[in-house]
Design an enzyme around this catalytic site. Sequence first.
Site, PDB file in Angstrom:
ATOM      1  N   GLY A 187      20.306  -4.031  70.673  1.00 41.71           N
ATOM      2  CA  GLY A 187      19.150  -4.753  71.182  1.00 41.71           C
ATOM      3  C   GLY A 187      19.454  -6.140  71.677  1.00 41.71           C
ATOM      4  O   GLY A 187      18.560  -6.981  71.763  1.00 41.71           O
ATOM      5  N   LYS A 218      18.644  -4.551  76.060  1.00 41.30           N
ATOM      6  CA  LYS A 218      17.661  -5.350  76.791  1.00 41.30           C
ATOM      7  C   LYS A 218      17.909  -5.324  78.299  1.00 41.30           C
ATOM      8  O   LYS A 218      16.989  -5.517  79.089  1.00 41.30           O
ATOM      9  CB  LYS A 218      17.696  -6.788  76.276  1.00 41.30           C
ATOM     10  CG  LYS A 218      17.199  -6.944  74.835  1.00 41.30           C
ATOM     11  CD  LYS A 218      15.709  -6.681  74.721  1.00 41.30           C
ATOM     12  CE  LYS A 218      15.146  -7.140  73.380  1.00 41.30           C
ATOM     13  NZ  LYS A 218      15.639  -6.382  72.245  1.00 41.30           N
ATOM     14  N   ASP A 298       9.391  -9.846  72.058  1.00 39.82           N
ATOM     15  CA  ASP A 298       9.760 -10.766  73.139  1.00 39.82           C
ATOM     16  C   ASP A 298       8.869 -10.619  74.371  1.00 39.82           C
ATOM     17  O   ASP A 298       9.350 -10.581  75.510  1.00 39.82           O
ATOM     18  CB  ASP A 298      11.237 -10.582  73.513  1.00 39.82           C
ATOM     19  CG  ASP A 298      12.164 -10.869  72.339  1.00 39.82           C
ATOM     20  OD1 ASP A 298      11.701 -11.485  71.359  1.00 39.82           O
ATOM     21  OD2 ASP A 298      13.335 -10.477  72.395  1.00 39.82           O
ATOM     22  N   TYR A 335       7.667 -10.749  64.756  1.00 42.92           N
ATOM     23  CA  TYR A 335       8.613  -9.898  64.030  1.00 42.92           C
ATOM     24  C   TYR A 335       9.497 -10.647  63.041  1.00 42.92           C
ATOM     25  O   TYR A 335      10.422 -10.066  62.477  1.00 42.92           O
ATOM     26  CB  TYR A 335       9.478  -9.097  65.005  1.00 42.92           C
ATOM     27  CG  TYR A 335      10.218  -9.920  66.042  1.00 42.92           C
ATOM     28  CD1 TYR A 335      11.384 -10.602  65.724  1.00 42.92           C
ATOM     29  CD2 TYR A 335       9.752  -9.987  67.346  1.00 42.92           C
ATOM     30  CE1 TYR A 335      12.072 -11.340  66.673  1.00 42.92           C
ATOM     31  CE2 TYR A 335      10.431 -10.718  68.309  1.00 42.92           C
ATOM     32  CZ  TYR A 335      11.591 -11.396  67.966  1.00 42.92           C
ATOM     33  OH  TYR A 335      12.272 -12.116  68.908  1.00 42.92           O
ATOM     34  N   TRP A 394      15.730  -5.406  61.069  1.00 47.14           N
ATOM     35  CA  TRP A 394      16.524  -5.635  62.285  1.00 47.14           C
ATOM     36  C   TRP A 394      17.261  -6.938  62.019  1.00 47.14           C
ATOM     37  O   TRP A 394      16.718  -8.012  62.185  1.00 47.14           O
ATOM     38  CB  TRP A 394      15.591  -5.737  63.483  1.00 47.14           C
ATOM     39  CG  TRP A 394      16.206  -6.125  64.796  1.00 47.14           C
ATOM     40  CD1 TRP A 394      17.152  -7.065  65.036  1.00 47.14           C
ATOM     41  CD2 TRP A 394      15.864  -5.593  66.089  1.00 47.14           C
ATOM     42  NE1 TRP A 394      17.445  -7.158  66.366  1.00 47.14           N
ATOM     43  CE2 TRP A 394      16.666  -6.265  67.048  1.00 47.14           C
ATOM     44  CE3 TRP A 394      14.976  -4.614  66.531  1.00 47.14           C
ATOM     45  CZ2 TRP A 394      16.580  -5.989  68.414  1.00 47.14           C
ATOM     46  CZ3 TRP A 394      14.898  -4.345  67.890  1.00 47.14           C
ATOM     47  CH2 TRP A 394      15.691  -5.018  68.819  1.00 47.14           C
ATOM     48  N   TRP A 395      18.504  -6.848  61.552  1.00 42.74           N
ATOM     49  CA  TRP A 395      19.253  -8.041  61.133  1.00 42.74           C
ATOM     50  C   TRP A 395      20.078  -8.556  62.310  1.00 42.74           C
ATOM     51  O   TRP A 395      20.957  -7.860  62.811  1.00 42.74           O
ATOM     52  CB  TRP A 395      20.148  -7.701  59.950  1.00 42.74           C
ATOM     53  CG  TRP A 395      20.891  -8.860  59.352  1.00 42.74           C
ATOM     54  CD1 TRP A 395      22.236  -8.987  59.229  1.00 42.74           C
ATOM     55  CD2 TRP A 395      20.327 -10.032  58.760  1.00 42.74           C
ATOM     56  NE1 TRP A 395      22.551 -10.170  58.609  1.00 42.74           N
ATOM     57  CE2 TRP A 395      21.395 -10.840  58.311  1.00 42.74           C
ATOM     58  CE3 TRP A 395      19.022 -10.496  58.575  1.00 42.74           C
ATOM     59  CZ2 TRP A 395      21.205 -12.075  57.688  1.00 42.74           C
ATOM     60  CZ3 TRP A 395      18.829 -11.719  57.945  1.00 42.74           C
ATOM     61  CH2 TRP A 395      19.908 -12.485  57.513  1.00 42.74           C
ATOM     62  N   ASN A 396      19.780  -9.770  62.724  1.00 50.76           N
ATOM     63  CA  ASN A 396      20.432 -10.332  63.914  1.00 50.76           C
ATOM     64  C   ASN A 396      21.772 -10.984  63.582  1.00 50.76           C
ATOM     65  O   ASN A 396      21.985 -12.182  63.786  1.00 50.76           O
ATOM     66  CB  ASN A 396      19.487 -11.314  64.607  1.00 50.76           C
ATOM     67  CG  ASN A 396      18.538 -10.601  65.542  1.00 50.76           C
ATOM     68  OD1 ASN A 396      18.938  -9.687  66.267  1.00 50.76           O
ATOM     69  ND2 ASN A 396      17.268 -10.977  65.514  1.00 50.76           N
ATOM     70  N   ASP A 401      24.003 -13.299  71.422  1.00 50.49           N
ATOM     71  CA  ASP A 401      23.430 -13.557  72.749  1.00 50.49           C
ATOM     72  C   ASP A 401      22.789 -14.938  72.862  1.00 50.49           C
ATOM     73  O   ASP A 401      22.505 -15.401  73.965  1.00 50.49           O
ATOM     74  CB  ASP A 401      22.431 -12.458  73.145  1.00 50.49           C
ATOM     75  CG  ASP A 401      21.327 -12.247  72.125  1.00 50.49           C
ATOM     76  OD1 ASP A 401      21.192 -13.073  71.203  1.00 50.49           O
ATOM     77  OD2 ASP A 401      20.595 -11.236  72.244  1.00 50.49           O
ATOM     78  N   ASN A 429      21.981  -5.853  64.620  1.00 54.95           N
ATOM     79  CA  ASN A 429      22.096  -6.034  66.067  1.00 54.95           C
ATOM     80  C   ASN A 429      23.499  -6.568  66.344  1.00 54.95           C
ATOM     81  O   ASN A 429      23.844  -7.659  65.884  1.00 54.95           O
ATOM     82  CB  ASN A 429      21.021  -7.026  66.533  1.00 54.95           C
ATOM     83  CG  ASN A 429      20.876  -7.073  68.038  1.00 54.95           C
ATOM     84  OD1 ASN A 429      21.448  -6.259  68.758  1.00 54.95           O
ATOM     85  ND2 ASN A 429      20.101  -8.040  68.517  1.00 54.95           N
TER      86      ASN A 429
END
Length: 1001
Positions: A187, A218, A298, A335, A394-396, A401, A429
């Site tokens: 993502g 994305k 987003d 989120y 959803w662990w970034n 990015d 992610n």
Amino acid sequence: MKRKMLKRLLTSAFACMFIANGLITTTVRAVGPKTGEENQVLVPNLNPTPENLEVVGDGFKITSSINLVGEEEADENAVNALREFLTANNIEINSENDPNSTTLIIGEVDDDIPELDEALNGTTAENLKEEGYALVSNDGKIAIEGKDGDGTFYGVQTFKQLVKESNIPEVNITDYPTVSARGIVEGFYGTPWTHKDRLDQIKFYGENKLNTYIYAPKDDPYHREKWREPYPENEMQRMQELIDASAENKVDFVFGISPGIDIRFDGEAGEEDFNHLIAKAESLYDMGVRSFAIYWDDIQDKSAAKHAQVLNRFNEEFVKAKGDVKPLITVPTEYDTGAMVSNGQPRTYTRIFAETVDPSIEVMWTGPGVVTNEIPLSDAQLISGIYNRNMAVWWNYPVTDYFKGKLALGPMHGLDKGLNQYVDFFTVNPMEHAELSKISIHTAADYSWNMDNYDYDKAWNRAIDMLYGDLAEDMKVFANHSTRMDNKTWAKSGREDAPELRAKMDELWNKLSSKEDASALIEELYGEFARMEEACNNLKANLPEVALEECSRQLDELITLAQGDKASLDMIVAQLNEDTEAYESAKEIAQNKLNTALSSFAVISEKVAQSFIQEALSFDLTLINPRTVKITASSEETSGENAPASFASDGDMNTFWHSKWSSPAHEGPHHLTLELDNVYEINKVKYAPRQDSKNGRITGYKVSVSLDGENFTEVKTGTLEDNAAIKFIEFDSVDAKYVRLDVTDSVSDQANGRGKFATAAEVNVHGKLKEAAEVTGSVSLEALEEVQVGENIEVGVGIDELVNAEAFAYDFTLNYDENAFEYVEAISDDGVFVNAKKIEDGKVRVLVSSLTGEPLPAKEVLAKVVLRAEAKTEGSNLSVTNSSVGDGEGLVHEIAGTEKTVNIIEGTSPEIVVNPVRDFKASEINKKNVTVTWTEPETTEGLEGYILYKDGKKVAEIGKDETSYTFKKLNRHTIYNFKIAAKYSNGEVSSKESLTLRTAR
């Protein structure tokens, strides 16, 4: 035919050793043909860490061909993975059973394979969770039993990791996952993975027991901008390959759609768009996809109810209607907890969305922030409570990015090990760099499979060992400097870079600032920096091309920084050796290396390797250790961000002080006050601006100094250039214990903000310790030269002389002969406070302090110690020792003691005349009590006390200072006779005075 088998209890007589992780040494022997030859081998690291593993024997070597039992009943993908492994390791499968060959039996719990039950010998997957498995290797046989087909597949993956050069340890394993859904959400923004990357990743997921791949790039237009449009034919073929590869590796291929950018909700247009959504899903369903996600992240639109209604309708008309589709997944527009919650309560969007969305739908959230340091259990509990379901994470991390110049090569970090109480779906992610993302993904597999036993440091080391083989140690050196992601604003995540090396650097600065010997530490750091450069060069020469393409710029960056770090050490050594030429040469190299690093796209080790050069360039041996300085400010920001005054004197260029900007803001005037740990002769103040923003950068200043913290003298005013470079404010040497920096002007990144804010990364002082003049002094001791036995003597003590200091406190010990004197008390003089305590026989410690705030006077008696002469002694010695004074700076100075001789002589005893008490009478008569009073006898020499009688019987003896007594527990309305007599030290008792009375009714 299949039937459920009853499993026999474990009856193995082998001694068992339980392990959770790590390497185990065991002996391996060959089976079938026995050679008698034994070799020591290691039971290898396994990933993920199994829930239960027992070593039950010495291990054995798998024969070059094996008997394979159960392949027709067992899960097809598991058998295919097993065959692929055997072929790769040159192990053939016998067409007929060979008793001299190793036998491998494979199947699921429900398969009717008697050989499997026999080989398992009581170990079973029957009672495990879904995806669980049992693996037993013992006595030339290997048994793999899955709770289901996925479990069998995962058992094969563990078997593959156990086998090294055809050797396998003898073990019993029962294993199952903590979290049901474990995997990846592609993502990130930026360059999507290639098709080859994705196929490689999917195989990697299967090997590490990750079962979820959410396809949501994305920058795939058919996922987001062109979500209504079907994929072109060539794209459909590519998608089909991904779907098939996922199925082969037991990975749920989740197709993600992000329609929120322009979806229409109402009327015919809304119906048309919903049908587009269904059509898109139908096309993927026909290709084999059985998991779907609809994302609202987003986007600007916050139509919570409409978002949830689309999901609910899709859930009813597609997911549930199909019957074989897994629960729908979504990401709401809000989120992360910061966006979802205000003051512990859900914000409007989150409240409406949570109340409306169907309970069967998986809702993803990123934790306390979009990119954050941790997910504490309390946060998961809060969000789970709002949504009334287990949440999906959803662990970034390791996504980059938002900070593309740096690689995230660290482990899962900051995640509570009890998260499974509120989470049953965990995805990470990744970076756009697919190959290097595997380090973090490897640890994510370990965390989500066996959360309770997760150890981030072990998981990280194991990941690199298993991924990089002979290059593992070099890769650890490199990756250790690239684990922390911090874009200096809203995003911070991951373990700190190279924490052990950072600690050594901090220790070096402390030693140098404290003027301690740092030679051994300097040599150790030279070795560290050389190893950094060596490791990066080895990786550049030997890494596979796919990995090198992703990290070559960062490898070059760390080489540059390592060279700059070595030059920085050269600068320090030159300073210590007072070699100006060598210092300037090393400084030029260090500055050039730093400039090269700062101008590069690549970022690595900002707070360690890079910061060390910056610290060395600003270091001066005259720097007063920042960590010994107490710093206060006119205001500080600790609410909107963590920027207290203490950060301006912590030796860290990456932290900073900020004046208070949150409401109510402090808009000036601004100042910082530094309290040094002693009086210094100073000549320079260093100002290091905040490095990540110009907001609050000081451009006008006034420096003032003080010895007492109250009366300040201005020493320099001026202006500073508006840039991020370190500035030095120099002035003539001056004595100071306090230094104040007043901000007379500052810049801002806000309109009309000039002068309203102030910031500083560091404000440090340079100077040398003020060499105090020697303090000397002496003590006075006054006492009579002769005293009679039984008499008291007052010993007066004071400060006779004190040079180069004023005394505000005085501490001394009076020593005396315990056989000649007895301590009575200490008496204070006017304006002083005296506290005295007998510390042992013959020693009294006395503390004297000023009550007025003025210095204690010299040549005066400050305290009197009263002693009683107890025995005739000729020339008894009195002395004052351990004598010291405290000055106005809080410093303690020892001063010389003194002594004196006193003679104790026999005294003449006075004549004792015995007399009775006077005025004996009742002062109070009650029902039960009578109080009597009296006046002392006419003569009191030798008087010791009084004896009281009731009805002729003695009831009490009391001291000579008493003049009343209460007779208690009497009978009411009863006649009593009370008497009193005086008692003297010669043993005589006076005549009794009498009193007769009746108690009250």
